[in-house]
Design an enzyme around this catalytic site. Structure first.
Site, PDB file in Angstrom:
ATOM      1  N   HIS A  14       4.572  -5.820   7.377  1.00  0.00           N
ATOM      2  CA  HIS A  14       4.696  -4.386   7.128  1.00  0.00           C
ATOM      3  C   HIS A  14       5.885  -3.739   7.821  1.00  0.00           C
ATOM      4  CE1 HIS A  14       0.751  -5.472   5.744  1.00  0.00           C
ATOM      5  NE2 HIS A  14       0.812  -4.410   4.970  1.00  0.00           N
ATOM      6  N   ARG A  30      -4.840   2.550  -2.455  1.00  0.00           N
ATOM      7  CA  ARG A  30      -4.803   1.761  -3.696  1.00  0.00           C
ATOM      8  C   ARG A  30      -6.108   2.030  -4.436  1.00  0.00           C
ATOM      9  NH1 ARG A  30      -0.521  -1.751  -3.341  1.00  0.00           N
ATOM     10  NH2 ARG A  30       0.063  -2.408  -1.241  1.00  0.00           N
ATOM     11  N   MET A  61       8.077  -9.526   1.528  1.00  0.00           N
ATOM     12  CA  MET A  61       7.082  -9.097   0.537  1.00  0.00           C
ATOM     13  C   MET A  61       7.603  -9.303  -0.878  1.00  0.00           C
ATOM     14  SD  MET A  61       5.151  -5.774   2.077  1.00  0.00           S
ATOM     15  CE  MET A  61       3.887  -5.959   3.345  1.00  0.00           C
ATOM     16  N   GLY A  62       6.714  -9.212  -1.822  1.00  0.00           N
ATOM     17  CA  GLY A  62       7.046  -9.396  -3.238  1.00  0.00           C
ATOM     18  C   GLY A  62       6.056 -10.373  -3.849  1.00  0.00           C
ATOM     19  N   ARG A  63       4.961  -9.821  -4.398  1.00  0.00           N
ATOM     20  CA  ARG A  63       3.908 -10.692  -4.930  1.00  0.00           C
ATOM     21  C   ARG A  63       4.251 -11.248  -6.293  1.00  0.00           C
ATOM     22  NH1 ARG A  63      -0.877  -6.566  -4.105  1.00  0.00           N
ATOM     23  NH2 ARG A  63       0.950  -5.285  -4.474  1.00  0.00           N
ATOM     24  N   ARG A 121      10.830 -22.871  12.311  1.00  0.00           N
ATOM     25  CA  ARG A 121      10.111 -21.667  12.741  1.00  0.00           C
ATOM     26  C   ARG A 121       9.907 -20.743  11.545  1.00  0.00           C
ATOM     27  NH1 ARG A 121       9.583 -24.415  16.521  1.00  0.00           N
ATOM     28  NH2 ARG A 121      10.043 -24.008  18.706  1.00  0.00           N
ATOM     29  N   GLN A 146       8.808  -4.315   7.081  1.00  0.00           N
ATOM     30  CA  GLN A 146       9.780  -4.002   6.029  1.00  0.00           C
ATOM     31  C   GLN A 146       9.336  -2.825   5.153  1.00  0.00           C
ATOM     32  OE1 GLN A 146       9.701  -7.648   3.315  1.00  0.00           O
ATOM     33  NE2 GLN A 146       7.883  -7.835   4.582  1.00  0.00           N
ATOM     34  N   ARG A 147       8.104  -2.327   5.351  1.00  0.00           N
ATOM     35  CA  ARG A 147       7.642  -1.203   4.537  1.00  0.00           C
ATOM     36  C   ARG A 147       7.660   0.120   5.304  1.00  0.00           C
ATOM     37  NH1 ARG A 147       2.130  -2.352   1.460  1.00  0.00           N
ATOM     38  NH2 ARG A 147       1.257  -0.905   2.974  1.00  0.00           N
ATOM     39  N   THR A 191       8.349   1.840  -4.839  1.00  0.00           N
ATOM     40  CA  THR A 191       7.771   0.622  -4.273  1.00  0.00           C
ATOM     41  C   THR A 191       8.894  -0.209  -3.672  1.00  0.00           C
ATOM     42  OG1 THR A 191       6.787  -1.543  -4.703  1.00  0.00           O
ATOM     43  CG2 THR A 191       7.758  -0.475  -6.592  1.00  0.00           C
ATOM     44  N   ASP A 198       8.930  -3.144  -3.728  1.00  0.00           N
ATOM     45  CA  ASP A 198       9.074  -4.315  -4.610  1.00  0.00           C
ATOM     46  C   ASP A 198      10.122  -4.081  -5.710  1.00  0.00           C
ATOM     47  OD1 ASP A 198       7.060  -5.425  -3.101  1.00  0.00           O
ATOM     48  OD2 ASP A 198       5.474  -4.970  -4.528  1.00  0.00           O
ATOM     49  N   ASP A 200       9.919  -3.118  -8.714  1.00  0.00           N
ATOM     50  CA  ASP A 200       9.619  -3.815  -9.974  1.00  0.00           C
ATOM     51  C   ASP A 200       8.905  -2.951 -11.014  1.00  0.00           C
ATOM     52  OD1 ASP A 200       7.211  -3.613  -8.684  1.00  0.00           O
ATOM     53  OD2 ASP A 200       6.669  -5.727  -8.824  1.00  0.00           O
ATOM     54  N   GLY A 203       0.906   1.240  -2.153  1.00  0.00           N
ATOM     55  CA  GLY A 203       1.485   0.993  -0.824  1.00  0.00           C
ATOM     56  C   GLY A 203       2.500   2.080  -0.501  1.00  0.00           C
ATOM     57  N   GLU A 262       6.738 -13.590  -0.837  1.00  0.00           N
ATOM     58  CA  GLU A 262       5.322 -13.946  -0.586  1.00  0.00           C
ATOM     59  C   GLU A 262       4.643 -14.515  -1.828  1.00  0.00           C
ATOM     60  OE1 GLU A 262       2.614 -10.667   0.249  1.00  0.00           O
ATOM     61  OE2 GLU A 262       3.913  -9.318  -0.869  1.00  0.00           O
ATOM     62  N   ASP A 277       3.476   0.280 -10.063  1.00  0.00           N
ATOM     63  CA  ASP A 277       2.912   0.048 -11.399  1.00  0.00           C
ATOM     64  C   ASP A 277       1.411   0.326 -11.477  1.00  0.00           C
ATOM     65  OD1 ASP A 277       2.420  -2.143  -9.848  1.00  0.00           O
ATOM     66  OD2 ASP A 277       3.036  -3.632 -11.340  1.00  0.00           O
TER      67      ASP A 277
HETATM   68  O1  F6P Z   1       3.714  -2.008  -1.685  1.00  0.00           O
HETATM   69  C1  F6P Z   1       3.832  -3.241  -2.317  1.00  0.00           C
HETATM   70  C2  F6P Z   1       3.597  -4.314  -1.322  1.00  0.00           C
HETATM   71  O2  F6P Z   1       4.488  -4.065  -0.317  1.00  0.00           O
HETATM   72  C3  F6P Z   1       3.695  -5.753  -1.803  1.00  0.00           C
HETATM   73  O3  F6P Z   1       4.973  -6.318  -1.757  1.00  0.00           O
HETATM   74  C4  F6P Z   1       2.758  -6.468  -0.863  1.00  0.00           C
HETATM   75  O4  F6P Z   1       2.262  -7.611  -1.463  1.00  0.00           O
HETATM   76  C5  F6P Z   1       1.698  -5.449  -0.648  1.00  0.00           C
HETATM   77  O5  F6P Z   1       2.310  -4.204  -0.761  1.00  0.00           O
HETATM   78  C6  F6P Z   1       0.955  -5.545   0.653  1.00  0.00           C
HETATM   79  O6  F6P Z   1       0.074  -4.478   0.695  1.00  0.00           O
HETATM   80  P1  F6P Z   1      -1.175  -4.320   1.639  1.00  0.00           P
HETATM   81  O7  F6P Z   1      -0.685  -3.753   2.893  1.00  0.00           O
HETATM   82  O8  F6P Z   1      -2.060  -3.383   0.918  1.00  0.00           O
HETATM   83  O9  F6P Z   1      -1.766  -5.669   1.818  1.00  0.00           O
END
Ligand code: F6P
Length: 330
Positions: free
Chosen positions: A259, A71, A168-170, A253, A261-262, A124, A126, A128, A10, A221, A102
């Site tokens: 995205h 990816r 985000m944060g899987r 609500r 936040q990215r 990332t 994340d 992590d 990502g 998430e 990772d």
């Molecule tokens: O880059 C990591 C991340 O931001 C995760 O926190 C999130 O689950 C994932 O990417 C979402 O990515 P995509 O846009 O590929 O679904």
């Protein structure tokens, strides 16, 4: 030297700042930099172009990555490792600088084992990646998420609503816990500590009985829940908002930041971190310290082995979870 650069996984704010630093320091050492497009995929396909200071002018502040990303893990595809080795040979590369989380750095480790000279840079939102305390992009995403939570809070207060914000944060809750603390969230749901929705609903009800008319719950998430973690109820944010609305009867609500936040402009911290990492990566290449990743430890940049990445996702420390626990309910 001829040095390849790629960004995988990502995207995040700060990647361009790192690319710029790599290119600038390399130029002063008369190195040639080759930028591979869309991560490892570009190395497999031989999709690349030279990067000079001209191409990297004006990118310090720009979010995303001028190289594109994907990816894609070559070692998981038939012939992928062979294709990477062939590109390295044909392009006459002495080293590859790999910016990734990772997944991308896990491939970097396996390709380093297969003989490619690699230095990794952790990135990332994340935060992590094992082996470093900070990843490029986290500071910006944390600031964006905290600001968004602040905004949601004022509208929730005006309407006496229960506001749920999914970030985000899987697998880890770095963003949720850090942005949640910074924005004064009333509760935080994390992958590290399964939430009991019955208990959370009661705690929120107690807040409201004591005079609050609005609460804000931040949800990672990948948050886990006690009892059945039913996917039938949708995302973690949906699970919390419908679960709390049902249990409390409060008007609720949900905001899923997604995205937002990215993307965007990196903070000054991320630009500084990315620049330090870029410079350290070129220095590592010059001293042939391959199979390593640049890492931040107490503000100092160090080299750690790529083996450290294989330790799995870096969890939020219990001390930080305790701080969150003291300031939230549930
Ligand atoms: O880059 C990591 C991340 O931001 C995760 O926190 C999130 O689950 C994932 O990417 C979402 O990515 P995509 O846009 O590929 O679904």
């Amino acid at each position: 030297m001829r040095i390849g650069v790629l960004t995988g996984g990502g995207d995040c704010p700060g990647l361009n700042a790192a690319i710029r630093a790599v290119v600038r320091v390399a130029a002063s050492a008369n190195d040639d930099i080759i930028g591979f497009h869309h991560g490892w995929r570009g190395v497999v396909d031989g999709a690349a172009s030279p990067l000079t200071t001209a191409e990297t002018k004006g990118i310090l502040q720009r979010g995303g990555t001028i190289l594109g990303t994907a990816r894609y893990h070559p070692d998981e595809h038939e012939g992928g490792t062979r294709a990477v080795l062939a590109t390295v040979e044909q392009a006459g590369l002495h080293a590859l600088i790999v910016l990734g989380g990772d997944g991308t750095l896990g491939s970097a480790k396996r390709l380093a084992d297969a003989g490619v000279s690699i230095v990794g840079i952790p990135k990332t939102i994340d935060n992590d990646v094992s082996g470093t305390k900070r990843c490029i992009g986290f500071d910006t995403a944390m600031a964006t998420a905290a600001e968004a939570i602040d905004r949601v809070q004022t509208t929730g207060e005006s309407h006496d609503q229960l506001m749920v914000v999914e970030v985000m944060g899987r697998t880890t809750g770095w963003l949720a816990v850090c942005a949640g603390i910074a924005a004064g969230a009333d509760a935080i749901c994390l992958p590290e500590k399964p939430t009991d929705l019955d208990e959370l609903a009661k705690a929120i009800q107690r807040r409201h009985d004591a005079g609050s008319s609005s609460s804000i719950v931040v949800v990672a998430e990948g948050a886990l829940f006690q009892g059945p973690n039913g996917s039938s109820e949708g995302s973690a944010g949906t699970m919390v908002s419908t679960g709390l609305a049902k249990r409390t009867g409060y008007e609720t609500r949900l905001t899923v930041l997604g995205h937002i936040q990215r993307g965007g402009t990196p903070t000054a911290y991320d630009r500084l971190l990315a620049t330090n990492f870029g410079v350290a990566a070129i220095e590592a290449v010059h001293s042939k310290a391959f199979g390593t990743m640049v890492s931040v430890v107490d503000e100092e940049v160090e080299l750690v082995s790529l083996d450290d990445v294989a330790a799995g996702a870096r969890q939020v420390p219990s001390t930080l979870l305790e701080v969150a626990g003291r300031l939230t309910v549930g």
